[in-house]
Design a protein around this motif. Sequence first.
Motif, PDB file in Angstrom:
ATOM      1  N   ALA A   1      41.349  93.501 111.385  1.00 38.79           N
ATOM      2  CA  ALA A   1      41.314  93.336 112.846  1.00 38.79           C
ATOM      3  C   ALA A   1      42.517  92.518 113.308  1.00 38.79           C
ATOM      4  O   ALA A   1      42.843  91.484 112.708  1.00 38.79           O
ATOM      5  CB  ALA A   1      40.021  92.640 113.261  1.00 38.79           C
TER       6      ALA A   1
ATOM      7  N   PHE B   1      37.776  91.420 108.596  1.00 35.20           N
ATOM      8  CA  PHE B   1      38.528  90.609 109.546  1.00 35.20           C
ATOM      9  C   PHE B   1      40.031  90.726 109.347  1.00 35.20           C
ATOM     10  O   PHE B   1      40.795  90.675 110.311  1.00 35.20           O
ATOM     11  CB  PHE B   1      38.069  89.152 109.500  1.00 35.20           C
ATOM     12  N   THR B   2      40.481  90.904 108.125  1.00 34.29           N
ATOM     13  CA  THR B   2      41.912  91.087 107.883  1.00 34.29           C
ATOM     14  C   THR B   2      42.417  92.356 108.566  1.00 34.29           C
ATOM     15  O   THR B   2      43.557  92.412 109.026  1.00 34.29           O
ATOM     16  CB  THR B   2      42.206  91.128 106.372  1.00 34.29           C
TER      17      THR B   2
ATOM     18  N   LEU C   1      42.334  86.829 111.313  1.00 28.94           N
ATOM     19  CA  LEU C   1      42.539  88.171 111.838  1.00 28.94           C
ATOM     20  C   LEU C   1      44.022  88.479 111.637  1.00 28.94           C
ATOM     21  O   LEU C   1      44.880  87.679 112.018  1.00 28.94           O
ATOM     22  CB  LEU C   1      42.192  88.239 113.323  1.00 28.94           C
TER      23      LEU C   1
ATOM     24  N   LEU D   1      34.530  93.611 117.087  1.00 28.41           N
ATOM     25  CA  LEU D   1      34.200  92.825 115.897  1.00 28.41           C
ATOM     26  C   LEU D   1      32.699  92.873 115.624  1.00 28.41           C
ATOM     27  O   LEU D   1      32.268  93.065 114.483  1.00 28.41           O
ATOM     28  CB  LEU D   1      34.674  91.385 116.058  1.00 28.41           C
TER      29      LEU D   1
ATOM     30  N   SER E   1      41.095  83.919 114.315  1.00 24.12           N
ATOM     31  CA  SER E   1      40.193  83.902 113.160  1.00 24.12           C
ATOM     32  C   SER E   1      38.736  83.922 113.609  1.00 24.12           C
ATOM     33  O   SER E   1      38.427  83.662 114.772  1.00 24.12           O
ATOM     34  CB  SER E   1      40.447  82.668 112.299  1.00 24.12           C
TER      35      SER E   1
END
Length: 174
Positions: free
Chosen positions: A65, A62-63, A171, A95, A150
């Motif tokens: 993205a 996620f970081t 994100l 995602l 997020s």
Amino acid sequence: MPTTPVTDGWPDAPGDTALTIHVPEADPLVRTGSRAHVTVLYPFLPLSLTDAGTDAELRALFTAAPPFTCTFSEVRRWPGVVYLHPSPADPFRALTKSLRELRPEAVPYRGIFGDEGLDPHLTLASGAGTDALPSAAFERHLPLRAEIRSVRLIVTDGPGTGWRDVVDYPLRGD
């Protein structure tokens, strides 16, 4: 698109998790008893199978993205479901695809709608009587613009208990 309506709800079991994006702008429109959200992957792994390694994998995914903005301006329907379609939908799909590559054993919606699951959507209402709801009841509040920053890992303790947050992954597009 669902092939058949689900009338008895999802078969949630204690410890089931999901990765969702809360959309507070739509909370007042939702008639399902839950917060407004777009599901990225349901179910994910049972909470008992998540650990520090899982957390690190999700945080890294996620970081990487980037945050994004989407608009909900269109009410759509499946049998027994009224939902909002996000535009663009591709960031949500990306995602989900990344999560599926990371954890192929986490099949969207337990495979009820095939291996790919459903298109990204924000459910407004579902179940008995939903098909009779007028779209205008929702359309007058549109468009909604949302900043997506997020993804939340949420868990349920079983049917009828609702869902609670476990962790919020920002994100960042690093």
